[in-house]
Design a protein around this motif. Structure first.
Motif, PDB file in Angstrom:
ATOM      1  N   SER A 149     -18.139 -16.317 -46.649  1.00  0.00           N
ATOM      2  CA  SER A 149     -18.397 -17.502 -45.821  1.00  0.00           C
ATOM      3  C   SER A 149     -17.830 -17.267 -44.431  1.00  0.00           C
ATOM      4  CB  SER A 149     -17.771 -18.752 -46.453  1.00  0.00           C
ATOM      5  OG  SER A 149     -16.354 -18.620 -46.516  1.00  0.00           O
ATOM      6  N   GLN A 150     -18.211 -18.151 -43.528  1.00  0.00           N
ATOM      7  CA  GLN A 150     -17.707 -18.026 -42.159  1.00  0.00           C
ATOM      8  C   GLN A 150     -16.201 -18.234 -42.112  1.00  0.00           C
ATOM      9  OE1 GLN A 150     -19.506 -17.057 -39.561  1.00  0.00           O
ATOM     10  NE2 GLN A 150     -17.662 -17.099 -38.265  1.00  0.00           N
ATOM     11  N   ASP A 152     -14.089 -17.403 -44.410  1.00  0.00           N
ATOM     12  CA  ASP A 152     -13.463 -16.160 -44.881  1.00  0.00           C
ATOM     13  C   ASP A 152     -13.459 -15.094 -43.790  1.00  0.00           C
ATOM     14  OD1 ASP A 152     -13.075 -17.347 -47.334  1.00  0.00           O
ATOM     15  OD2 ASP A 152     -14.919 -16.521 -48.211  1.00  0.00           O
TER      16      ASP A 152
END
Length: 513
Positions: A149-150, A152
């Protein structure tokens, strides 16, 4: 019809005694015991199971003659040998491990070695692209997945921004650029996990299925431990580049050259163990197909005349490994970026003495460590050491080839497979020297540098192939000798029995039978 029955009863004893006896043969056999020809022998053996003499004709049966031909001592010897074989088979059945490993295990080991070869080359690319420090944490299990994900990605990028490499080398790096080096390092670590799982799990399977010998199972355990240690060394190396106290202020952020060389050396050892054991299994099984011929071939290789050659091949393999490790020091210090000409280094073949052994690298007041620290930490001295080792390796290869090519005695004694293996080492060393000089002259471009690192492992591979055709391991020789002796005894016994049945006094047999 009823009148015939008493007569048959009176004639039955004589029929049972003489019906299947050739009286003409018995007449001829009275002066001395003779075996009838092959056709009559089979008939007599079938219908005359007794070895007692026939009183009516004063002659012994064919089996009686055969029992006299084979002496009691020989029969006792054969019986004892059969008993020993039975005991050996009983012991073998109780043993969990077979005597030899399966060829399937050998192919799997060679495939694993190929995977290690690939990860070594890929690790070199990771080092050359400055991607190795992009992942600042070591998570052997949860780190198998990349950021999904962004959030992460932002978390991983923030960790990298806190590292010395970002502050000193990449302060203007964007998130998209970070993803490129991150995926390079993540792919390298993921490949390492695949190497470990693809080795440990099949190793357990092969041992459980009794496909490997006891000695080989111990080796597989050692290689598995080496793979785990290699993963630890990888993180230990990366950790050295995340602390700014391990290099001088203002210098290029890099990992410790000692840890990098240790990581590279462990990979080379892991590859060597897999490749060598795979070749060893295939060679052993091939030799055991014809142990008597194999015993002769091994005796030829063990000739004192070839002793200097066998020892030279072992020394050559060790020299190639040492040269490759000095290349790891060159890579760790970026020593290939200076003195980009060959064969000179500046104005001469070597830099000035004051540069080679500078007091700058000494950490003791008395300067007692100036020699070894310059050899391992001074980029100029490290590059010179690598040049000397590479030149020595090239010279040793060519000298050994000339020894096998122009020494008529050695050339005649050396098997053709060994001569071909030696020629293969010559071809690879020429390629490696060309790649090394090109890498230096063109300021270490990534494709050439990666090819040069792959060439070092390829040269070691060819030396191992030559060694597998030249060296005679003690366990392999003992196994071949044992099989050859057993096969020789069995052939001798079979030939003896054949001689008894088909070849005894054939010329003296009765001609009118």
């Amino acid at each position: 019809m009823a009148s015939l029955i008493p007569g048959l009863r009176r004639a039955a004893p004589r029929l049972s005694r003489d019906f299947f006896i050739c009286h003409q043969c018995l007449k001829h056999s009275r002066p001395r015991l003779q075996l009838p020809v092959k056709a009559n022998l089979s008939r007599n053996i079938r219908f005359n199971s007794s070895t007692t003499a026939l009183p009516e004709h004063g002659s012994a049966s064919p089996l009686s003659s055969l029992s006299k031909t084979i002496s009691g001592a020989e029969r006792q010897k054969i019986s004892q040998k059969i008993a020993n074989e039975g005991q050996a088979n009983a012991k073998g059945q109780k043993s969990f491990f077979p005597d030899t490993s399966s060829n399937t295990v050998a192919y799997w080991l060679l495939a694993s070695a190929g995977s290690v070869f690939g990860i070594v080359v890929f690790g070199g690319l990771t080092r050359l692209t400055e991607s190795g420090l992009s992942i600042t944490e070591w998570k052997p299990v949860t780190g198998s997945l990349p950021p999904l994900s962004q959030a992460d990605w932002d978390s991983e990028f923030s960790k990298y921004r806190a590292s010395p490499e970002f502050a000193l080398l990449n302060p203007h790096m964007t998130l998209s650029e970070f993803k490129q080096i991150y995926y390079m390092e993540w792919g390298h670590r993921l490949w390492g996990r695949i190497v470990g799982l693809s080795f440990v799990l099949p190793a357990i399977y092969f041992v459980a299925r009794r496909r490997v010998s006891k000695n080989m199972s111990i080796r597989l355990l050692g290689i598995s431990a080496l793979i785990g240690f290699q993963g630890f060394l990888g993180w230990y190396m990366v950790k050295s580049g995340l602390k700014d106290d391990l290099f001088a202020p203002g210098s290029h952020p890099r990992v410790s050259q000692y840890r990098l060389t240790a990581h590279l050396g462990a990979a080379f050892l892991c590859y060597t163990a897999m490749f060598w054991n795979g070749l060893s299994i295939l060679r052993t099984n091939a030799l055991l197909l014809n142990p008597q011929q194999a015993a002769q071939d091994l005796a030829r290789l063990k000739s004192p005349l070839l002793s200097p050659f066998r020892k030279s091949v072992a020394g050559l393999a060790l020299l190639i490994f040492t040269t490759a490790m000095s290349g790891g020091l060159v890579a760790g210090l970026d020593a290939g970026m200076i003195y980009n000409e060959f064969p000179k280094m500046g104005l001469g073949l070597t830099p000035p003495r004051s540069e080679l052994f500078s007091a700058f690298y000494s950490r003791k007041e008395d300067g007692s460590d100036i020699w070894w620290r310059n050899m391992l930490e001074n980029p100029s001295t490290v590059q010179l050491d690598h040049r000397i080792l590479a030149t020595t390796t090239f010279t040793a290869v060519m000298g050994l080839w000339a020894y096998t090519r122009f020494n008529k005695t050695v050339r005649a004694a050396l098997p053709i497979s060994c001569r071909k293996g030696m020629l293969g080492v010559v071809h690879v060393v020429f390629l490696q020297v060309a790649l090394g000089i090109s890498t230096l002259i063109y300021l270490v471009p990534t494709p050439l540098a990666a090819a040069h690192q792959a060439g070092s492992l390829l040269l070691l591979t060819q030396a191992l192939v030559l060694g597998s055709r030249t060296w005679v391991p003690g366990r392999m020789a003992a196994m071949v000798t044992k099989r050859a002796s057993v096969q020789g005894v069995k052939k001798a016994e079979v030939n003896k029995v054949k001689k008894v049945f088909t070849g005894i006094d054939r010329n003296k047999a009765p001609k009118n039978m």
